[in-house]
Design an enzyme around this catalytic site. Sequence first.
Site, PDB file in Angstrom:
ATOM      1  N   SER A 124       0.812  -1.224   0.000  1.00 51.36           N
ATOM      2  CA  SER A 124       0.000   0.000   0.000  1.00 51.36           C
ATOM      3  C   SER A 124       0.846   1.275   0.000  1.00 51.36           C
ATOM      4  O   SER A 124       1.916   1.325   0.618  1.00 51.36           O
ATOM      5  CB  SER A 124      -0.877  -0.002   1.260  1.00 51.36           C
ATOM      6  OG  SER A 124      -1.408   1.275   1.494  1.00 51.36           O
ATOM      7  N   GLU A 126       0.167   3.639   1.722  1.00 52.89           N
ATOM      8  CA  GLU A 126       0.226   4.085   3.125  1.00 52.89           C
ATOM      9  C   GLU A 126       1.615   3.845   3.709  1.00 52.89           C
ATOM     10  O   GLU A 126       1.980   4.464   4.701  1.00 52.89           O
ATOM     11  CB  GLU A 126      -0.802   3.317   3.964  1.00 52.89           C
ATOM     12  CG  GLU A 126      -2.181   3.947   4.018  1.00 52.89           C
ATOM     13  CD  GLU A 126      -2.222   5.242   4.825  1.00 52.89           C
ATOM     14  OE1 GLU A 126      -2.735   6.238   4.285  1.00 52.89           O
ATOM     15  OE2 GLU A 126      -1.751   5.261   5.974  1.00 52.89           O
ATOM     16  N   TYR A 148      -1.867   0.398  10.696  1.00 54.10           N
ATOM     17  CA  TYR A 148      -2.100  -0.237   9.387  1.00 54.10           C
ATOM     18  C   TYR A 148      -0.858  -0.077   8.514  1.00 54.10           C
ATOM     19  O   TYR A 148      -0.387  -1.041   7.898  1.00 54.10           O
ATOM     20  CB  TYR A 148      -3.312   0.412   8.704  1.00 54.10           C
ATOM     21  CG  TYR A 148      -3.475  -0.008   7.253  1.00 54.10           C
ATOM     22  CD1 TYR A 148      -4.098  -1.203   6.923  1.00 54.10           C
ATOM     23  CD2 TYR A 148      -2.995   0.798   6.213  1.00 54.10           C
ATOM     24  CE1 TYR A 148      -4.246  -1.598   5.594  1.00 54.10           C
ATOM     25  CE2 TYR A 148      -3.138   0.415   4.889  1.00 54.10           C
ATOM     26  CZ  TYR A 148      -3.765  -0.785   4.593  1.00 54.10           C
ATOM     27  OH  TYR A 148      -3.898  -1.171   3.274  1.00 54.10           O
TER      28      TYR A 148
HETATM   29  P1  NAP Z   1     -11.609  -4.499   1.700  1.00 57.80           P
HETATM   30  O1  NAP Z   1     -12.738  -4.170   0.786  1.00 57.80           O
HETATM   31  O2  NAP Z   1     -11.593  -3.956   3.068  1.00 57.80           O
HETATM   32  O3  NAP Z   1     -11.539  -6.114   1.794  1.00 57.80           O
HETATM   33  C1  NAP Z   1     -10.764  -6.742   2.775  1.00 57.80           C
HETATM   34  C2  NAP Z   1     -10.998  -8.239   2.694  1.00 57.80           C
HETATM   35  O4  NAP Z   1     -10.222  -8.893   3.706  1.00 57.80           O
HETATM   36  C3  NAP Z   1     -12.453  -8.680   2.924  1.00 57.80           C
HETATM   37  O5  NAP Z   1     -12.763  -9.722   2.020  1.00 57.80           O
HETATM   38  C4  NAP Z   1     -12.417  -9.211   4.347  1.00 57.80           C
HETATM   39  O6  NAP Z   1     -13.396 -10.189   4.607  1.00 57.80           O
HETATM   40  C5  NAP Z   1     -11.045  -9.859   4.348  1.00 57.80           C
HETATM   41  N1  NAP Z   1     -10.554 -10.132   5.702  1.00 57.80           N
HETATM   42  C6  NAP Z   1     -10.429  -9.263   6.742  1.00 57.80           C
HETATM   43  N2  NAP Z   1      -9.947  -9.897   7.833  1.00 57.80           N
HETATM   44  C7  NAP Z   1      -9.756 -11.197   7.483  1.00 57.80           C
HETATM   45  C8  NAP Z   1      -9.288 -12.337   8.161  1.00 57.80           C
HETATM   46  N3  NAP Z   1      -8.909 -12.286   9.452  1.00 57.80           N
HETATM   47  N4  NAP Z   1      -9.211 -13.511   7.481  1.00 57.80           N
HETATM   48  C9  NAP Z   1      -9.601 -13.595   6.200  1.00 57.80           C
HETATM   49  N5  NAP Z   1     -10.076 -12.543   5.497  1.00 57.80           N
HETATM   50  C10 NAP Z   1     -10.153 -11.352   6.124  1.00 57.80           C
HETATM   51  O7  NAP Z   1     -10.218  -4.113   1.023  1.00 57.80           O
HETATM   52  P2  NAP Z   1      -9.879  -3.740  -0.508  1.00 57.80           P
HETATM   53  O8  NAP Z   1     -10.094  -2.291  -0.703  1.00 57.80           O
HETATM   54  O9  NAP Z   1     -10.520  -4.724  -1.402  1.00 57.80           O
HETATM   55  O10 NAP Z   1      -8.296  -3.935  -0.501  1.00 57.80           O
HETATM   56  C11 NAP Z   1      -7.716  -5.197  -0.801  1.00 57.80           C
HETATM   57  C12 NAP Z   1      -6.305  -5.235  -0.231  1.00 57.80           C
HETATM   58  O11 NAP Z   1      -5.514  -4.209  -0.818  1.00 57.80           O
HETATM   59  C13 NAP Z   1      -6.207  -5.008   1.275  1.00 57.80           C
HETATM   60  O12 NAP Z   1      -5.123  -5.787   1.738  1.00 57.80           O
HETATM   61  C14 NAP Z   1      -5.861  -3.537   1.410  1.00 57.80           C
HETATM   62  O13 NAP Z   1      -5.195  -3.291   2.618  1.00 57.80           O
HETATM   63  C15 NAP Z   1      -4.980  -3.362   0.200  1.00 57.80           C
HETATM   64  N6  NAP Z   1      -4.932  -2.019  -0.393  1.00 57.80           N
HETATM   65  C16 NAP Z   1      -6.093  -1.412  -0.720  1.00 57.80           C
HETATM   66  C17 NAP Z   1      -6.042  -0.173  -1.343  1.00 57.80           C
HETATM   67  C18 NAP Z   1      -7.314   0.544  -1.729  1.00 57.80           C
HETATM   68  O14 NAP Z   1      -7.239   1.755  -1.978  1.00 57.80           O
HETATM   69  N7  NAP Z   1      -8.436  -0.138  -1.828  1.00 57.80           N
HETATM   70  C19 NAP Z   1      -4.809   0.424  -1.632  1.00 57.80           C
HETATM   71  C20 NAP Z   1      -3.638  -0.261  -1.298  1.00 57.80           C
HETATM   72  C21 NAP Z   1      -3.706  -1.501  -0.686  1.00 57.80           C
HETATM   73  P3  NAP Z   1     -14.864  -9.807   5.194  1.00 57.80           P
HETATM   74  O15 NAP Z   1     -15.688  -9.500   3.983  1.00 57.80           O
HETATM   75  O16 NAP Z   1     -15.240 -11.050   5.899  1.00 57.80           O
HETATM   76  O17 NAP Z   1     -14.695  -8.620   6.085  1.00 57.80           O
HETATM   77  N1  GDD Z   2     -12.445   7.540   6.074  1.00 57.13           N
HETATM   78  C1  GDD Z   2     -12.513   8.879   6.194  1.00 57.13           C
HETATM   79  N2  GDD Z   2     -13.639   9.446   6.711  1.00 57.13           N
HETATM   80  N3  GDD Z   2     -11.460   9.619   5.786  1.00 57.13           N
HETATM   81  C2  GDD Z   2     -11.555  10.963   5.871  1.00 57.13           C
HETATM   82  C3  GDD Z   2     -12.695  11.603   6.376  1.00 57.13           C
HETATM   83  C4  GDD Z   2     -13.786  10.807   6.831  1.00 57.13           C
HETATM   84  O1  GDD Z   2     -14.812  11.290   7.290  1.00 57.13           O
HETATM   85  N4  GDD Z   2     -12.489  12.940   6.298  1.00 57.13           N
HETATM   86  C5  GDD Z   2     -11.288  13.131   5.781  1.00 57.13           C
HETATM   87  N5  GDD Z   2     -10.700  11.938   5.523  1.00 57.13           N
HETATM   88  C6  GDD Z   2      -9.339  11.742   4.979  1.00 57.13           C
HETATM   89  C7  GDD Z   2      -8.466  10.810   5.816  1.00 57.13           C
HETATM   90  O2  GDD Z   2      -7.951  11.504   6.951  1.00 57.13           O
HETATM   91  C8  GDD Z   2      -7.412  10.456   4.769  1.00 57.13           C
HETATM   92  O3  GDD Z   2      -6.419  11.456   4.726  1.00 57.13           O
HETATM   93  C9  GDD Z   2      -8.188  10.460   3.447  1.00 57.13           C
HETATM   94  O4  GDD Z   2      -9.436  11.118   3.719  1.00 57.13           O
HETATM   95  C10 GDD Z   2      -8.458   9.090   2.864  1.00 57.13           C
HETATM   96  O5  GDD Z   2      -9.013   8.269   3.867  1.00 57.13           O
HETATM   97  P1  GDD Z   2      -9.636   6.830   3.522  1.00 57.13           P
HETATM   98  O6  GDD Z   2     -10.594   6.933   2.395  1.00 57.13           O
HETATM   99  O7  GDD Z   2     -10.105   6.231   4.795  1.00 57.13           O
HETATM  100  O8  GDD Z   2      -8.381   6.019   2.920  1.00 57.13           O
HETATM  101  P2  GDD Z   2      -6.857   5.941   3.381  1.00 57.13           P
HETATM  102  O9  GDD Z   2      -6.059   6.762   2.416  1.00 57.13           O
HETATM  103  O10 GDD Z   2      -6.697   6.196   4.819  1.00 57.13           O
HETATM  104  O11 GDD Z   2      -6.548   4.394   3.154  1.00 57.13           O
HETATM  105  C11 GDD Z   2      -6.966   3.730   1.947  1.00 57.13           C
HETATM  106  O12 GDD Z   2      -5.939   3.803   0.993  1.00 57.13           O
HETATM  107  C12 GDD Z   2      -4.736   3.103   1.345  1.00 57.13           C
HETATM  108  C13 GDD Z   2      -3.747   3.299   0.184  1.00 57.13           C
HETATM  109  O13 GDD Z   2      -3.102   4.537   0.329  1.00 57.13           O
HETATM  110  C14 GDD Z   2      -7.321   2.281   2.329  1.00 57.13           C
HETATM  111  O14 GDD Z   2      -7.912   1.666   1.221  1.00 57.13           O
HETATM  112  C15 GDD Z   2      -6.086   1.488   2.707  1.00 57.13           C
HETATM  113  O15 GDD Z   2      -6.439   0.119   2.887  1.00 57.13           O
HETATM  114  C16 GDD Z   2      -5.071   1.624   1.565  1.00 57.13           C
HETATM  115  O16 GDD Z   2      -3.891   0.910   1.843  1.00 57.13           O
END
Ligand code: NAP
Ligand code: GDD
Length: 326
Positions: A124, A126, A148
């Site tokens: 990520s 992050e 995280y």
């Molecule tokens: P998400 O929608 O939150 O999905 C997370 C998945 O992990 C869900 O299927 C959840 O299952 C499963 N999970 C959580 N705890 C578990 C456990 N203990 N054992 C088995 N499964 C478990 O996340 P996403 O946005 O699809 O992201 C996919 C991956 O990419 C994650 O690793 C995230 O950290 C990473 N990532 C995401 C982003 C982004 O912007 N989306 C960016 C960079 C990296 P349940 O449905 O049962 O909760």
């Molecule tokens: N969730 C949330 N809710 N975020 C807020 C809010 C609010 O009400 N207001 C402002 N934000 C700001 C957060 O402080 C952060 O700076 C930004 O919006 C994005 O927050 P999120 O959408 O929660 O995502 P994230 O950037 O913290 O994390 C996501 O992206 C990562 C990759 O950079 C997640 O998908 C992570 O799993 C992923 O790794």
Amino acid sequence: MTKSALITGITGQDGSYLSELLLGKGYKVYGLIRRLSTPNLARIEHILDQVELIEGDLTDQSSINNALKESQPCEVYNLAAQSFVATSWNQPVLTGDVTGLGAVRILEGVCHVCPDAHFYQASSSEMFGKVNESPQNENSRFYPRSPYGFAKVYAHWACINYRESYGMHASSGILFNHESPRRGIEFVTRKITDAVARISLGFAKELRLGNLDAKRDWGFAGDYVKAMWLMLQQKEPDDYVIATGETHSVGEFAELAFHEAGLDWKKYVSVDQKFIRPAEVNLLLGDASKARRILGWKPEVTFEELVKMMVREDLKRYEEKRKLAK
Ligand code: NAP
Ligand code: GDD
């Protein structure tokens, strides 16, 4: 021969798009799902008859090994995680166990059960956290700002270490934020588009957010899962940044989303200290030139198209709800 893949996190946003992609390519798709009191299958409901689900949990080594034995995968995609940054301060140990150690458990399992399988780790942006350069590439410094973030750094280095120690085909995608109509409702983009739809249809009056100035490099999840697959098709495993190369603030996202529904965001959005994080990642902007050069990957959906797509889908959902209520 039919290729098989095991996806952890199949019920999540990325798991659902990746499943569709792999099924379209003729893969046999297996998904690891954890036991919940109410099943969470909404995102894969439409393909449930085409995927095979295996019960297991990233905190439980034997269930992971069993899933690997049962599926005998050619490819393993480790997408499961406690993925919500804000929650990681309240549940740092659980986040470390699932998001950090969980990756090691899968790597251990692959190493012993199916060492020739190609492995993908969901790293990520992050991990860059408090950035020291912009844009960030594969060589930029990691400075995680949340439990995280540091769990993901641990998992990322585990992936590299298993590659170097055991010769595994293990790759990490350092993905910047990617969104879609299937994004969890707690993440800021979906929180905004959901609120726009509710306000627009009279179900809500206001939207409270945290830091409006944080900037993110937001892309479309459907584009990003293609990059995951491409990484595992390469002869050599490696790490790749996946991003759009554009950054926008939370405020800009909100402005555009409200505008899409014909509303002025300033009338509805306020800042609530409750959503301000103990430590913030202020700016993320990715340089995906390596992925473009080696994988031939580039994003297809623009920021504006992404915002529109999400607002329209949420509006449609609430319009249907309203019709049903009548
Ligand atoms: P998400 O929608 O939150 O999905 C997370 C998945 O992990 C869900 O299927 C959840 O299952 C499963 N999970 C959580 N705890 C578990 C456990 N203990 N054992 C088995 N499964 C478990 O996340 P996403 O946005 O699809 O992201 C996919 C991956 O990419 C994650 O690793 C995230 O950290 C990473 N990532 C995401 C982003 C982004 O912007 N989306 C960016 C960079 C990296 P349940 O449905 O049962 O909760
Ligand atoms: N969730 C949330 N809710 N975020 C807020 C809010 C609010 O009400 N207001 C402002 N934000 C700001 C957060 O402080 C952060 O700076 C930004 O919006 C994005 O927050 P999120 O959408 O929660 O995502 P994230 O950037 O913290 O994390 C996501 O992206 C990562 C990759 O950079 C997640 O998908 C992570 O799993 C992923 O790794």
